[in-house]
Motif scaffolding. Structure first.
Motif, PDB file in Angstrom:
ATOM      1  N   VAL A   1      -5.217 -49.914   8.934  1.00  0.00           N
ATOM      2  CA  VAL A   1      -4.751 -49.371  10.032  1.00  0.00           C
ATOM      3  C   VAL A   1      -5.578 -49.367  11.315  1.00  0.00           C
ATOM      4  O   VAL A   1      -6.762 -48.942  11.049  1.00  0.00           O
ATOM      5  CB  VAL A   1      -4.393 -47.623   9.771  1.00  0.00           C
ATOM      6  CG1 VAL A   1      -3.775 -47.198  11.170  1.00  0.00           C
ATOM      7  CG2 VAL A   1      -3.214 -47.984   8.926  1.00  0.00           C
TER       8      VAL A   1
ATOM      9  N   ALA B   1      -8.217 -43.865  14.536  1.00  0.00           N
ATOM     10  CA  ALA B   1      -8.111 -43.924  12.820  1.00  0.00           C
ATOM     11  C   ALA B   1      -8.949 -44.631  12.185  1.00  0.00           C
ATOM     12  O   ALA B   1      -9.509 -45.971  12.254  1.00  0.00           O
ATOM     13  CB  ALA B   1      -6.773 -44.816  12.762  1.00  0.00           C
TER      14      ALA B   1
ATOM     15  N   GLY C   1      -1.272 -48.515  14.284  1.00  0.00           N
ATOM     16  CA  GLY C   1      -0.750 -48.095  12.634  1.00  0.00           C
ATOM     17  C   GLY C   1      -0.504 -46.598  12.784  1.00  0.00           C
ATOM     18  O   GLY C   1       0.024 -46.053  11.662  1.00  0.00           O
ATOM     19  N   THR C   2      -0.668 -45.624  13.673  1.00  0.00           N
ATOM     20  CA  THR C   2      -0.333 -44.399  13.833  1.00  0.00           C
ATOM     21  C   THR C   2       0.681 -43.696  14.471  1.00  0.00           C
ATOM     22  O   THR C   2       0.754 -42.555  14.802  1.00  0.00           O
ATOM     23  CB  THR C   2      -1.772 -43.576  14.135  1.00  0.00           C
ATOM     24  OG1 THR C   2      -2.136 -43.713  15.357  1.00  0.00           O
ATOM     25  CG2 THR C   2      -2.942 -43.680  12.955  1.00  0.00           C
TER      26      THR C   2
ATOM     27  N   ALA D   1      -6.109 -48.170  15.116  1.00  0.00           N
ATOM     28  CA  ALA D   1      -5.696 -47.502  16.242  1.00  0.00           C
ATOM     29  C   ALA D   1      -7.077 -46.631  16.889  1.00  0.00           C
ATOM     30  O   ALA D   1      -8.091 -46.850  16.168  1.00  0.00           O
ATOM     31  CB  ALA D   1      -4.629 -46.270  15.786  1.00  0.00           C
TER      32      ALA D   1
ATOM     33  N   GLU E   1       3.687 -47.437   5.760  1.00  0.00           N
ATOM     34  CA  GLU E   1       4.086 -46.937   4.643  1.00  0.00           C
ATOM     35  C   GLU E   1       4.991 -48.122   3.949  1.00  0.00           C
ATOM     36  O   GLU E   1       4.914 -48.342   2.695  1.00  0.00           O
ATOM     37  CB  GLU E   1       5.224 -46.005   5.208  1.00  0.00           C
ATOM     38  CG  GLU E   1       4.514 -44.614   5.569  1.00  0.00           C
ATOM     39  CD  GLU E   1       5.550 -43.545   6.010  1.00  0.00           C
ATOM     40  OE1 GLU E   1       6.581 -43.961   5.867  1.00  0.00           O
ATOM     41  OE2 GLU E   1       5.075 -42.374   6.587  1.00  0.00           O
TER      42      GLU E   1
ATOM     43  N   ARG F   1       3.274 -46.398  11.871  1.00  0.00           N
ATOM     44  CA  ARG F   1       2.845 -45.555  10.667  1.00  0.00           C
ATOM     45  C   ARG F   1       4.241 -45.871   9.564  1.00  0.00           C
ATOM     46  O   ARG F   1       3.876 -46.039   8.273  1.00  0.00           O
ATOM     47  CB  ARG F   1       2.748 -44.029  11.191  1.00  0.00           C
ATOM     48  CG  ARG F   1       4.054 -43.620  11.435  1.00  0.00           C
ATOM     49  CD  ARG F   1       4.037 -41.924  11.832  1.00  0.00           C
ATOM     50  NE  ARG F   1       5.072 -41.624  12.626  1.00  0.00           N
ATOM     51  CZ  ARG F   1       6.211 -40.994  11.949  1.00  0.00           C
ATOM     52  NH1 ARG F   1       6.192 -41.025  10.495  1.00  0.00           N
ATOM     53  NH2 ARG F   1       7.309 -40.460  12.467  1.00  0.00           N
TER      54      ARG F   1
END
Length: 248
Positions: free
Chosen positions: A30, A35, A9-10, A32, A19, A15
């Motif tokens: 998220v 993260a 998710g980064t 990762a 959003e 990402r």
């Protein structure tokens, strides 16, 4: 609204998916490697993965690496999803994973098969390559006095933002199995794409097409990674370049 976990998710795609989903009102986690609070290495698995998946309705699996480990990561994720009773697993794959004999493509295809056989509700979307991958290739070649490109090979790049929109849409729906592929607006020759990049960056290099033997390039020349019948993307490579480098 549902609770959705986005792996990777980064990253470039993940990402944007996060959003979109949050803008639609979903609770999004998220996952990762770095993260928090869901810092998990999927290849290693572990208790952190179970905590990340607990109470999740849908997983969008964007985490992936050409360096290897995708199959092991998927096995850990699927097992955790089963334990948590996850309803829907959405996976982003690549057009041509079943026809182009690249090791990374084979791994992505193997993950597709694991997901299909997982017993979970699932959706798989295959897309053509993102615009930024081509730029990465050309940036790598820029140190040479000549851009050497495989002869007879084209590409059909797509805007990552459009793929993110589609994944967010699929995550909010019921499991749909293998959905229609998603490809960029047109197939372009590699020399043509390279010249567009040269113009956008203000560089000058001769572009030379080189015949390259082997099964992989033969599959690429045959268009195994293209999907002309699914040219639904709108954003062009030139538009991406203008946004990235500015008009010159």
């Amino acid at each position: 609204m549902t609770t959705i976990l986005v792996t990777g998710g980064t990253g470039t795609l993940g990402r944007l998916v996060v959003e979109r989903l949050r803008a639609d009102g979903h609770e999004v986690r998220v996952l990762a490697r770095h993260a928090q609070p869901y810092a998990v290495d999927l290849i290693q698995g572990g208790s952190g993965l179970d905590a990340a998946v607990a109470g999740v309705d849908t997983i969008v699996h964007c985490a992936s690496s050409p360096r290897g480990g995708d199959e092991k990561a998927a096995a850990h994720l699927i097992a955790a999803a089963r334990r948590a009773g996850v309803r829907h697993l959405v996976y982003i794959s690549i057009v041509g994973v079943d026809t182009v004999p690249l090791a990374y493509y084979r791994a992505k295809h193997a993950v597709e098969q694991r997901i299909e056989e997982s017993g979970l509700g699932w959706t798989v979307l295959r897309t053509t390559q993102f615009h930024d991958l081509l730029v990465q290739v050309f940036e790598t070649l820029r140190r040479l006095p000549v851009l050497l490109l495989p002869a007879g090979v084209s590409d059909q790049p797509i805007a990552v933002s459009e793929v993110a929109d589609r994944l967010a849409e699929l995550a909010a729906r019921e499991p749909a199995g293998r959905v229609e592929d998603m490809a960029g607006p047109e197939a372009r020759t590699f020399p043509g794409l390279a010249r567009a990049w040269l113009r956008a960056t203000g560089r000058r290099r001769p572009v030379v097409s080189v015949p390259i033997p082997g099964k992989t390039v033969r599959a690429l020349r045959a268009g195994g990674h293209l999907s002309p019948g699914n040219a639904v993307g709108k954003g062009t490579f030139e538009e991406y370049l203008a946004a990235r480098y500015g008009k010159r």
